[in-house]
Design a protein around this motif. Structure first.
Motif, PDB file in Angstrom:
ATOM      1  N   UNK A   3       1.543 -26.659  31.753  1.00 40.77           N
ATOM      2  CA  UNK A   3       1.118 -25.881  30.585  1.00 40.77           C
ATOM      3  C   UNK A   3       2.323 -25.294  29.863  1.00 40.77           C
ATOM      4  N   UNK A   4       3.285 -24.757  30.617  1.00 41.66           N
ATOM      5  CA  UNK A   4       4.489 -24.180  30.018  1.00 41.66           C
ATOM      6  C   UNK A   4       5.315 -25.242  29.308  1.00 41.66           C
ATOM      7  N   UNK A   5       5.405 -26.420  29.921  1.00 40.30           N
ATOM      8  CA  UNK A   5       6.149 -27.506  29.277  1.00 40.30           C
ATOM      9  C   UNK A   5       5.502 -27.883  27.952  1.00 40.30           C
ATOM     10  N   UNK A   6       4.179 -27.985  27.951  1.00 46.95           N
ATOM     11  CA  UNK A   6       3.456 -28.331  26.721  1.00 46.95           C
ATOM     12  C   UNK A   6       3.675 -27.269  25.651  1.00 46.95           C
ATOM     13  N   UNK A   7       3.689 -26.002  26.076  1.00 48.06           N
ATOM     14  CA  UNK A   7       3.902 -24.896  25.131  1.00 48.06           C
ATOM     15  C   UNK A   7       5.277 -25.011  24.483  1.00 48.06           C
ATOM     16  N   UNK A   8       6.284 -25.306  25.285  1.00 51.99           N
ATOM     17  CA  UNK A   8       7.644 -25.412  24.768  1.00 51.99           C
ATOM     18  C   UNK A   8       7.828 -26.633  23.874  1.00 51.99           C
ATOM     19  N   UNK A   9       7.014 -27.655  24.091  1.00 55.76           N
ATOM     20  CA  UNK A   9       7.187 -28.897  23.337  1.00 55.76           C
ATOM     21  C   UNK A   9       6.281 -28.987  22.115  1.00 55.76           C
ATOM     22  N   UNK A  10       5.544 -27.926  21.830  1.00 56.91           N
ATOM     23  CA  UNK A  10       4.613 -27.963  20.704  1.00 56.91           C
ATOM     24  C   UNK A  10       5.289 -28.376  19.398  1.00 56.91           C
ATOM     25  N   UNK A  11       6.371 -27.684  19.071  1.00 56.48           N
ATOM     26  CA  UNK A  11       7.025 -27.952  17.793  1.00 56.48           C
ATOM     27  C   UNK A  11       7.577 -29.373  17.737  1.00 56.48           C
ATOM     28  N   UNK A  12       8.114 -29.849  18.860  1.00 50.56           N
ATOM     29  CA  UNK A  12       8.630 -31.214  18.900  1.00 50.56           C
ATOM     30  C   UNK A  12       7.496 -32.225  18.736  1.00 50.56           C
ATOM     31  N   UNK A  13       6.345 -31.954  19.374  1.00 52.61           N
ATOM     32  CA  UNK A  13       5.195 -32.843  19.245  1.00 52.61           C
ATOM     33  C   UNK A  13       4.708 -32.905  17.804  1.00 52.61           C
ATOM     34  N   UNK A  14       4.652 -31.737  17.167  1.00 54.03           N
ATOM     35  CA  UNK A  14       4.179 -31.667  15.786  1.00 54.03           C
ATOM     36  C   UNK A  14       5.144 -32.386  14.853  1.00 54.03           C
ATOM     37  N   UNK A  15       6.448 -32.157  15.034  1.00 54.73           N
ATOM     38  CA  UNK A  15       7.448 -32.824  14.197  1.00 54.73           C
ATOM     39  C   UNK A  15       7.357 -34.338  14.356  1.00 54.73           C
ATOM     40  N   UNK A  16       7.205 -34.801  15.601  1.00 55.84           N
ATOM     41  CA  UNK A  16       7.096 -36.240  15.851  1.00 55.84           C
ATOM     42  C   UNK A  16       5.839 -36.819  15.201  1.00 55.84           C
ATOM     43  N   UNK A  17       4.745 -36.071  15.277  1.00 60.86           N
ATOM     44  CA  UNK A  17       3.478 -36.526  14.690  1.00 60.86           C
ATOM     45  C   UNK A  17       3.632 -36.756  13.187  1.00 60.86           C
ATOM     46  N   UNK A  18       4.242 -35.780  12.507  1.00 62.42           N
ATOM     47  CA  UNK A  18       4.365 -35.902  11.047  1.00 62.42           C
ATOM     48  C   UNK A  18       5.471 -36.863  10.636  1.00 62.42           C
ATOM     49  N   UNK A  19       6.483 -37.029  11.468  1.00 62.29           N
ATOM     50  CA  UNK A  19       7.495 -38.047  11.175  1.00 62.29           C
ATOM     51  C   UNK A  19       6.868 -39.441  11.186  1.00 62.29           C
ATOM     52  N   UNK A  20       6.003 -39.689  12.176  1.00 62.93           N
ATOM     53  CA  UNK A  20       5.317 -40.987  12.248  1.00 62.93           C
ATOM     54  C   UNK A  20       4.339 -41.146  11.096  1.00 62.93           C
TER      55      UNK A  20
END
Length: 275
Positions: free
Chosen positions: A246-263
């Motif tokens: 859960x903590x890892x997912x929390x820390x990676x939120x912004x990276x996940x979102x950036x990757x989503x919109x880059x694609x």
């Protein structure tokens, strides 16, 4: 997830006769971004025209995804959001705030539309971060645990000072300067069996003498200074494995979102109009 997006109250850059002011700066899936749109964002955010154009492209992509995924907000959700805005502006309830806004033509309906859009954006970001994350494997979780053992330290008790203020910026000044007006301080002893898990995690992750991150609590903001911890012990990985993920997912939120919109941007039909 609590609104980690930038809400843009941009409005439509359209004149009274329906013609676009100035020219078209770009199109995103045939939706225009005007020079006037860009100019507004440049002034409001104090950024360059190229940066403003990227903000507007992202905004168009978000709105198209909201439409494609059928995301929206119910009337009760909108009213709850408006009630929170009313309280943040010092009004006891939405009715009182609406009465004030009624003196400004279209202000309440504009605020309602913005609240509706904000809620939809929040649901979009919740959808994005709920997608499977290939990076969160057991091996990576164990590596995260080893690198952040302080986050998984438990204690029999901890003496802390609780700082509360109406804004996060006020608490940031406490961190930087040691003092700030408008702050309530309370000396507390935290016991694991009677404390909120979020508070326990904040204190466990902070070293003695340090402040915890600032968090929202109701209508206020709170942080803790850790003065001491009694009997600190690192919890075994097997006991906290789920929390690690859960903590890892929390820390990676912004990276996940950036990757989503880059694609999404790579697949979109975007045309920049050269001048």
């Amino acid at each position: 997830m609590k609104k980690i997006f930038l809400s843009l109250a941009l409005g439509l850059a359209i004149s009274t006769n329906g013609a676009y002011l100035n020219g078209v700066a770009a199109t995103v899936n045939n939706e225009p971004i005007t020079d006037y749109d860009v100019e507004l964002v440049v002034k409001r955010m104090n950024i360059t025209p190229n940066e403003a154009l990227n903000v507007l492209i992202r905004d168009k992509l978000e709105l198209s995804q909201i439409k494609e995924l059928g995301l929206g907000a119910s009337e009760s959700e909108i009213n709850e959001e408006l009630s929170q805005i009313a309280k943040q502006n010092g009004y006891s309830d939405l009715a009182s705030y609406a009465q004030v806004l009624s003196h400004k033509a279209g202000a309440l309906s504009q605020l309602r539309e913005q609240a509706k859009e904000n809620l939809a954006r929040g649901k979009l970001y919740d959808f994005i971060i709920s997608q499977p994350n290939d990076n969160i494997t057991r091996a990576n979780a164990m590596r995260f645990y080893e690198q952040n053992r302080g986050m998984f330290t438990r204690f029999s008790s901890a003496k802390v000072t609780r700082y509360m203020a109406k804004s996060g910026a006020t608490l940031e000044r406490v961190k930087a300067q040691g003092l700030a007006s408008g702050v309530t301080t309370t000396a507390m002893t935290i016991y694991p069996n009677s404390a909120d898990n979020r508070v326990l995690n904040l204190i466990a992750a902070a070293n003695v003498g340090d402040f915890t991150p600032i968090v929202r609590e109701g209508d206020s903001y709170v942080m803790y200074k850790v003065n001491s911890k009694e009997n600190p012990q690192v919890v075994a990985f097997e006991e906290v494995e789920q929390n690690v993920a859960i903590m890892m997912a929390e820390q990676e939120k912004e990276a996940l979102i950036a990757d989503y919109f880059n694609k999404l941007r790579a697949k979109a039909n975007i045309e920049i109009i050269k001048r």
